[in-house]
Motif scaffolding. Structure first.
Motif, PDB file in Angstrom:
ATOM      1  N   GLU A 136       0.453  -1.351  -0.129  1.00 25.51           N
ATOM      2  CA  GLU A 136       0.391   0.143   0.249  1.00 25.51           C
ATOM      3  C   GLU A 136       1.316   1.349   0.035  1.00 25.51           C
ATOM      4  N   ARG A 137       1.823   1.148   0.559  1.00 23.46           N
ATOM      5  CA  ARG A 137       3.107   2.582   0.258  1.00 23.46           C
ATOM      6  C   ARG A 137       3.732   2.644  -1.176  1.00 23.46           C
ATOM      7  N   TRP A 138       3.283   1.181  -2.116  1.00 22.28           N
ATOM      8  CA  TRP A 138       4.235   1.865  -3.265  1.00 22.28           C
ATOM      9  C   TRP A 138       4.371   2.462  -4.161  1.00 22.28           C
ATOM     10  N   PRO A 139       5.174   3.354  -4.870  1.00 26.38           N
ATOM     11  CA  PRO A 139       4.439   4.297  -6.041  1.00 26.38           C
ATOM     12  C   PRO A 139       3.445   3.591  -6.692  1.00 26.38           C
ATOM     13  N   ARG A 140       2.120   4.419  -7.609  1.00 26.02           N
ATOM     14  CA  ARG A 140       1.624   4.140  -8.591  1.00 26.02           C
ATOM     15  C   ARG A 140       2.488   3.497 -10.072  1.00 26.02           C
TER      16      ARG A 140
END
Length: 208
Positions: free
Chosen positions: A95-99
């Motif tokens: 959920e903290r990964w960049p798009r």
């Protein structure tokens, strides 16, 4: 293990090639790596010449599964540093990964270890010295049994120094955050003061 160019790790390259790759999808045993890098750095004294080879790139320590290891050598002094780098994305919640990151790192993602890998470039020095170093690095890889013990079960000569570096970086980040907050507070206070000075005096009521 591959050499990064499609060849098996033990297959020699053409002598005229200026650099060699060492890539692996298993981690280094920290104690064996530490001993090997010390030996490589000290080889100048016995004429092996491996200390003249530059080693640069990403490492992966079995004892440090959360962080990349930045491997950098300094041929002038013979020192080889292994410093803590950025977190592996495999250790960061999705959920903290960049798009778009999942697609970007897809080619380098391997289950179950994710993006953890070793990708080192061996340059300068002689071709024979680079081959010697690659062979030594292969011997530093953790076995399946060693990796299965878990990161806390392996002796790690880098642990104390990494902890110190990370503590200093965290302290600097906290200081930067506090400094930014103080600067913003001072700017806001100065702005309120300027607005108060610039405010016009209320008009007097006409006297009767």
């Amino acid at each position: 293990i591959t050499s990064g160019d499609g060849r098996a790790a033990g297959q020699p390259l053409a002598a005229e090639e200026a650099e060699l790759k060492f890539c692996a999808l298993r981690p280094f045993h920290p104690l064996r790596l530490h001993a090997a890098l010390l030996a490589i750095a000290e080889d100048e004294g016995n004429g092996a010449g491996t200390s003249k080879v530059r080693i640069d790139g990403l490492g992966w320590l079995a004892s440090q599964p959360g962080l990349q290891a930045l491997v950098r050598s300094h041929p002038a002094s013979g020192a080889i540093e292994v410093d803590p780098g950025d977190p592996w994305w495999a250790s960061v919640p999705r959920e903290r990964w960049p798009r778009g990151l999942a697609e970007d790192i897809g080619p380098m993602w391997h289950e179950p270890t994710g993006d953890r890998q070793i990708d080192l470039t061996l340059s300068e020095g002689t071709h024979e010295a680079r081959l010697q170093i690659r062979s030594r690095l292969e011997q530093c890889l953790a076995t399946d049994a060693e990796a299965a013990l878990g990161p806390n079960a392996l002796e790690d000569p880098y642990a104390e120094e990494w902890r110190r570096v990370l503590d200093e970086e965290a302290a600097q980040q906290r200081a930067d955050v506090m400094g930014d907050a103080m600067r913003k507070a001072a700017q806001a206070k100065g702005q309120r003061k300027s607005e108060a000075v610039a405010a016009p005096e209320p008009a007097c009521e006409p006297c009767d």
